[in-house]
Design a protein around this motif. Structure first.
Motif, PDB file in Angstrom:
ATOM      1  N   PRO A  75       0.930  -1.206  -0.130  1.00 40.15           N
ATOM      2  CA  PRO A  75       0.061  -0.095  -0.061  1.00 40.15           C
ATOM      3  C   PRO A  75       1.030   1.349   0.059  1.00 40.15           C
ATOM      4  CG  PRO A  75      -0.798  -1.599   1.688  1.00 40.15           C
ATOM      5  CD  PRO A  75       0.575  -1.930   1.382  1.00 40.15           C
ATOM      6  N   ILE A  76       0.525   2.048  -0.802  1.00 39.36           N
ATOM      7  CA  ILE A  76       1.436   3.431  -0.893  1.00 39.36           C
ATOM      8  C   ILE A  76       0.532   4.613  -0.235  1.00 39.36           C
ATOM      9  CG2 ILE A  76       2.200   5.202  -2.502  1.00 39.36           C
ATOM     10  CD1 ILE A  76       3.027   2.868  -4.344  1.00 39.36           C
ATOM     11  N   GLY A  77      -0.821   4.900  -0.804  1.00 39.68           N
ATOM     12  CA  GLY A  77      -1.418   5.929  -0.445  1.00 39.68           C
ATOM     13  C   GLY A  77      -3.023   6.215  -0.891  1.00 39.68           C
ATOM     14  N   GLU A  78      -3.547   7.133  -0.753  1.00 36.10           N
ATOM     15  CA  GLU A  78      -4.987   7.478  -1.329  1.00 36.10           C
ATOM     16  C   GLU A  78      -5.001   8.722  -2.108  1.00 36.10           C
ATOM     17  OE1 GLU A  78      -8.704   8.832   1.197  1.00 36.10           O
ATOM     18  OE2 GLU A  78      -8.055   6.645   1.389  1.00 36.10           O
ATOM     19  N   VAL A  79      -5.603   8.742  -3.115  1.00 32.72           N
ATOM     20  CA  VAL A  79      -5.817   9.863  -4.033  1.00 32.72           C
ATOM     21  C   VAL A  79      -6.415  10.744  -3.146  1.00 32.72           C
ATOM     22  CG1 VAL A  79      -6.714  10.856  -6.315  1.00 32.72           C
ATOM     23  CG2 VAL A  79      -5.472   8.523  -6.160  1.00 32.72           C
ATOM     24  N   VAL A  80      -6.009  12.063  -3.108  1.00 33.56           N
ATOM     25  CA  VAL A  80      -6.630  13.392  -2.433  1.00 33.56           C
ATOM     26  C   VAL A  80      -7.001  14.280  -3.359  1.00 33.56           C
ATOM     27  CG1 VAL A  80      -5.785  12.772  -0.237  1.00 33.56           C
ATOM     28  CG2 VAL A  80      -4.631  14.241  -1.890  1.00 33.56           C
ATOM     29  N   GLU A  81      -6.367  14.228  -4.681  1.00 32.52           N
ATOM     30  CA  GLU A  81      -6.685  15.397  -5.401  1.00 32.52           C
ATOM     31  C   GLU A  81      -6.358  14.702  -7.019  1.00 32.52           C
ATOM     32  OE1 GLU A  81      -4.574  19.647  -6.590  1.00 32.52           O
ATOM     33  OE2 GLU A  81      -4.638  18.986  -4.472  1.00 32.52           O
ATOM     34  N   PHE A  82      -7.290  15.193  -7.937  1.00 33.87           N
ATOM     35  CA  PHE A  82      -7.162  14.986  -9.157  1.00 33.87           C
ATOM     36  C   PHE A  82      -7.253  16.288 -10.188  1.00 33.87           C
ATOM     37  CE2 PHE A  82      -9.136  13.015 -13.303  1.00 33.87           C
ATOM     38  CZ  PHE A  82      -7.813  12.618 -13.652  1.00 33.87           C
ATOM     39  N   ASN A  83      -5.951  16.337 -11.034  1.00 30.81           N
ATOM     40  CA  ASN A  83      -6.105  17.633 -11.739  1.00 30.81           C
ATOM     41  C   ASN A  83      -6.260  17.284 -13.226  1.00 30.81           C
ATOM     42  OD1 ASN A  83      -5.650  19.402  -9.585  1.00 30.81           O
ATOM     43  ND2 ASN A  83      -3.476  18.289  -9.427  1.00 30.81           N
ATOM     44  N   THR A  84      -7.082  17.738 -14.058  1.00 30.72           N
ATOM     45  CA  THR A  84      -7.144  17.394 -15.354  1.00 30.72           C
ATOM     46  C   THR A  84      -6.523  18.560 -16.003  1.00 30.72           C
ATOM     47  OG1 THR A  84      -9.191  18.286 -15.634  1.00 30.72           O
ATOM     48  CG2 THR A  84      -9.515  16.103 -15.199  1.00 30.72           C
ATOM     49  N   LYS A  85      -6.008  18.228 -17.255  1.00 28.35           N
ATOM     50  CA  LYS A  85      -5.164  19.143 -18.250  1.00 28.35           C
ATOM     51  C   LYS A  85      -5.776  19.424 -19.364  1.00 28.35           C
ATOM     52  CE  LYS A  85      -1.507  19.251 -14.849  1.00 28.35           C
ATOM     53  NZ  LYS A  85      -1.323  20.559 -14.227  1.00 28.35           N
ATOM     54  N   LYS A  86      -5.219  20.231 -20.174  1.00 31.43           N
ATOM     55  CA  LYS A  86      -5.930  20.311 -21.604  1.00 31.43           C
ATOM     56  C   LYS A  86      -5.411  19.014 -22.452  1.00 31.43           C
ATOM     57  CE  LYS A  86      -6.209  25.292 -22.277  1.00 31.43           C
ATOM     58  NZ  LYS A  86      -5.772  26.475 -23.013  1.00 31.43           N
ATOM     59  N   ASN A  87      -4.219  18.693 -22.117  1.00 28.14           N
ATOM     60  CA  ASN A  87      -3.693  17.491 -22.940  1.00 28.14           C
ATOM     61  C   ASN A  87      -4.146  16.541 -21.843  1.00 28.14           C
ATOM     62  OD1 ASN A  87      -2.392  15.204 -23.993  1.00 28.14           O
ATOM     63  ND2 ASN A  87      -0.513  16.324 -24.104  1.00 28.14           N
ATOM     64  N   PRO A  88      -5.117  15.447 -21.897  1.00 28.61           N
ATOM     65  CA  PRO A  88      -5.327  14.306 -21.035  1.00 28.61           C
ATOM     66  C   PRO A  88      -4.069  13.477 -20.479  1.00 28.61           C
ATOM     67  CG  PRO A  88      -7.059  14.557 -22.773  1.00 28.61           C
ATOM     68  CD  PRO A  88      -5.847  15.341 -23.205  1.00 28.61           C
ATOM     69  N   MET A  89      -3.061  13.301 -21.393  1.00 30.10           N
ATOM     70  CA  MET A  89      -1.913  12.482 -21.329  1.00 30.10           C
ATOM     71  C   MET A  89      -1.111  13.095 -20.179  1.00 30.10           C
ATOM     72  SD  MET A  89      -1.984  10.154 -23.528  1.00 30.10           S
ATOM     73  CE  MET A  89      -0.480   9.242 -23.598  1.00 30.10           C
ATOM     74  N   GLU A  90      -1.497  14.514 -19.960  1.00 32.75           N
ATOM     75  CA  GLU A  90      -0.826  15.050 -18.738  1.00 32.75           C
ATOM     76  C   GLU A  90      -1.469  15.301 -17.618  1.00 32.75           C
ATOM     77  OE1 GLU A  90       0.355  18.940 -20.415  1.00 32.75           O
ATOM     78  OE2 GLU A  90       1.797  17.899 -21.999  1.00 32.75           O
ATOM     79  N   ASN A  91      -2.499  14.508 -17.283  1.00 32.28           N
ATOM     80  CA  ASN A  91      -3.339  14.417 -16.008  1.00 32.28           C
ATOM     81  C   ASN A  91      -2.585  14.025 -14.916  1.00 32.28           C
ATOM     82  OD1 ASN A  91      -5.373  15.335 -17.326  1.00 32.28           O
ATOM     83  ND2 ASN A  91      -6.639  13.416 -17.562  1.00 32.28           N
ATOM     84  N   GLU A  92      -2.615  14.553 -13.800  1.00 30.23           N
ATOM     85  CA  GLU A  92      -1.855  14.325 -12.488  1.00 30.23           C
ATOM     86  C   GLU A  92      -2.896  14.189 -11.305  1.00 30.23           C
ATOM     87  OE1 GLU A  92       2.015  16.588 -13.546  1.00 30.23           O
ATOM     88  OE2 GLU A  92       0.799  17.538 -12.202  1.00 30.23           O
ATOM     89  N   ALA A  93      -2.374  13.494 -10.318  1.00 31.14           N
ATOM     90  CA  ALA A  93      -3.241  13.285  -9.134  1.00 31.14           C
ATOM     91  C   ALA A  93      -2.382  13.546  -8.121  1.00 31.14           C
ATOM     92  CB  ALA A  93      -3.894  12.188  -9.022  1.00 31.14           C
TER      93      ALA A  93
END
Length: 113
Positions: free
Chosen positions: A70-88
């Motif tokens: 186990p590493i962790g839990e997603v607390v935020e999701f950021n969408t970018k104009k280019n979906p290949m660059e999405n980050e969380a």
């Protein structure tokens, strides 16, 4: 001797996956997030329905880490104009500011001489 590198280290990446969908992602340390025991999730598949609260674990790909840690839990999701660059942003389950003991796991080591 051993060199221990935290998953929060900005130079470190960990092959990971979501526990809910089993999709592969990459966890990457980030200097601006590490003080809060957080790291970035990158290489998010475009079709992945990632949501806050999704749990992240090691995938076992690459052989550096065992599968299923186990590493962790997603607390935020950021969408970018280019979906290949999405980050969380992932909040680590371990509080690395209070870490006192680590274990070194050596698989298939049989010669103890």
């Amino acid at each position: 001797t051993s060199k221990v590198v935290s998953i929060l280290d900005p130079g470190n990446t960990v092959s990971s996956r979501t526990t809910r969908t089993r999709d592969s992602v990459i966890c990457k340390g980030n200097s601006s997030l590490s003080s809060g025991n957080k790291l970035k999730l990158i290489k998010i598949p475009v079709d992945l329905n990632l949501v806050e609260g999704d749990r992240i674990e090691t995938s076992g790909l690459g052989g550096r880490y065992q599968k299923g840690i186990p590493i962790g839990e997603v607390v935020e999701f950021n969408t970018k104009k280019n979906p290949m660059e999405n980050e969380a942003v992932v909040k680590a389950f371990v509080n690395f500011n209070k870490l006192e003991t680590v274990a070194i796991i050596i698989e298939n080591y049989t010669n103890l001489d």
